[in-house]
Design a protein around this motif. Sequence first.
Motif, PDB file in Angstrom:
ATOM      1  N   PHE A 245      80.724 -30.088 106.860  1.00 32.53           N
ATOM      2  CA  PHE A 245      80.066 -31.105 107.740  1.00 32.53           C
ATOM      3  C   PHE A 245      78.611 -31.080 107.749  1.00 32.53           C
ATOM      4  O   PHE A 245      77.870 -29.724 107.259  1.00 32.53           O
ATOM      5  CB  PHE A 245      80.319 -30.338 109.061  1.00 32.53           C
ATOM      6  N   GLU A 246      77.934 -32.172 108.061  1.00 34.94           N
ATOM      7  CA  GLU A 246      76.511 -32.375 107.967  1.00 34.94           C
ATOM      8  C   GLU A 246      75.966 -33.088 109.246  1.00 34.94           C
ATOM      9  O   GLU A 246      76.397 -34.046 109.298  1.00 34.94           O
ATOM     10  CB  GLU A 246      76.071 -32.886 106.535  1.00 34.94           C
ATOM     11  N   ARG A 247      75.061 -32.426 109.929  1.00 37.65           N
ATOM     12  CA  ARG A 247      74.485 -33.235 111.136  1.00 37.65           C
ATOM     13  C   ARG A 247      73.637 -34.044 110.563  1.00 37.65           C
ATOM     14  O   ARG A 247      72.676 -33.852 109.935  1.00 37.65           O
ATOM     15  CB  ARG A 247      73.738 -32.072 112.040  1.00 37.65           C
ATOM     16  N   GLY A 248      73.932 -35.379 111.072  1.00 34.08           N
ATOM     17  CA  GLY A 248      72.960 -36.388 110.601  1.00 34.08           C
ATOM     18  C   GLY A 248      73.348 -37.018 109.182  1.00 34.08           C
ATOM     19  O   GLY A 248      72.818 -37.897 108.539  1.00 34.08           O
ATOM     20  N   GLY A 249      74.339 -36.372 108.302  1.00 30.84           N
ATOM     21  CA  GLY A 249      74.897 -36.647 107.260  1.00 30.84           C
ATOM     22  C   GLY A 249      76.007 -37.561 107.090  1.00 30.84           C
ATOM     23  O   GLY A 249      76.447 -38.084 108.064  1.00 30.84           O
ATOM     24  N   ASP A 250      76.553 -37.963 106.172  1.00 32.89           N
ATOM     25  CA  ASP A 250      77.654 -38.933 105.714  1.00 32.89           C
ATOM     26  C   ASP A 250      78.892 -38.200 106.027  1.00 32.89           C
ATOM     27  O   ASP A 250      79.800 -38.898 106.507  1.00 32.89           O
ATOM     28  CB  ASP A 250      77.620 -39.379 104.362  1.00 32.89           C
TER      29      ASP A 250
END
Length: 360
Positions: A245-250
């Motif tokens: 998971f990436e906040r603001g990621g793909d």
Amino acid sequence: MAELQEVQITEEKPLLPGQTPEAAKEAELAAQILLDQGQTHSVETPYGSVTFTVYGTPKPKRPAILTYHDVGLNYKSCFQPLFQFGDMQEIIQNFVRVHVDAPGMEEGAPVFPLGYQYPSLDQLADMIPCVLQYLNFSTVIGVGVGAGAYILSRYALNHPDTVEGLVLINIDPNAKGWMDWAAHKLTGLTSSIPEMILGHLFSQEELSGNSELIQKYRNIITHAPNLDNIELYWNSYNNRRDLNFERGGDITLKCPVMLVVECNSKLDPTQTSFLKMADSGGQPQLTQPGKLTEAFKYFLQGMGYMASSCMTRLSRSRTASLTSAASIDGNRSRSRTLSQSSESGTLSSGPPGHTMEVSC
């Protein structure tokens, strides 16, 4: 020309040949009892058979609620206290439920033969489309705990169009690091599999207190006839991949999420309701079913469902970000943040315009 006459047909459901109205009523009652008890099905998937139990009947234009349990449990021992809670009845009357048991975890499951390759958590997630195809369901709201929360998250990443929302309880989205592995190995030298699983399910404070609940679940796991199967599920959980998971990621969950306790820093705050409950322990659906039910109702209202639901414990004090989400058929608002102070019991805020405040 003969005068036409209106004929009123009062029998909505045609009787079978030779069937009396009394027999028809008895058959309808028996069918309703069967629905209340749940109907259990099994379906073959590319990774083996999976068993699931359906309660209720599908509602037009509404998703199914689909649950997935944690390690050491099945759907009954994980979710029954929550879904049998009095205030939950308003929810289950409005949604059909599908409770999935991980392979070999269902009641009466035979022990897998020696050398059986248990599915990975990713493969368990890939079984869910077979369940939905069998039932002809197009979308779901997922409710998962621990390993089940991971499985539903992986499924939502792979099939975002079929997931309208997620309730994730105590999810750990990360793979085990070297330090985790070392600690796990050391613990395995001194603890049995049931004790290790109990340490995963409950906090150390709960285990030390040895309450009636802890004694009950220790007995369930220790004396489980399918303990070998449980160990296989446990091993798959400990070999999980990182969800990345990436906040603001793909790589992120596209649907609204109600996150209970963990993982808040990695999810998009505009789509995540974060709920931290005081004294909830490791299994809040067992220890705090009332608070969790009210939060779940609130979450469903934010998605545009159950707009007329009466909130008995949580009262909404600021709803500007939710009023645009009232239509079931229209675009639903995906923006809200929710967090609860462990001291005051107050759910506090996110950015202006995307705020919900409730009190318990």
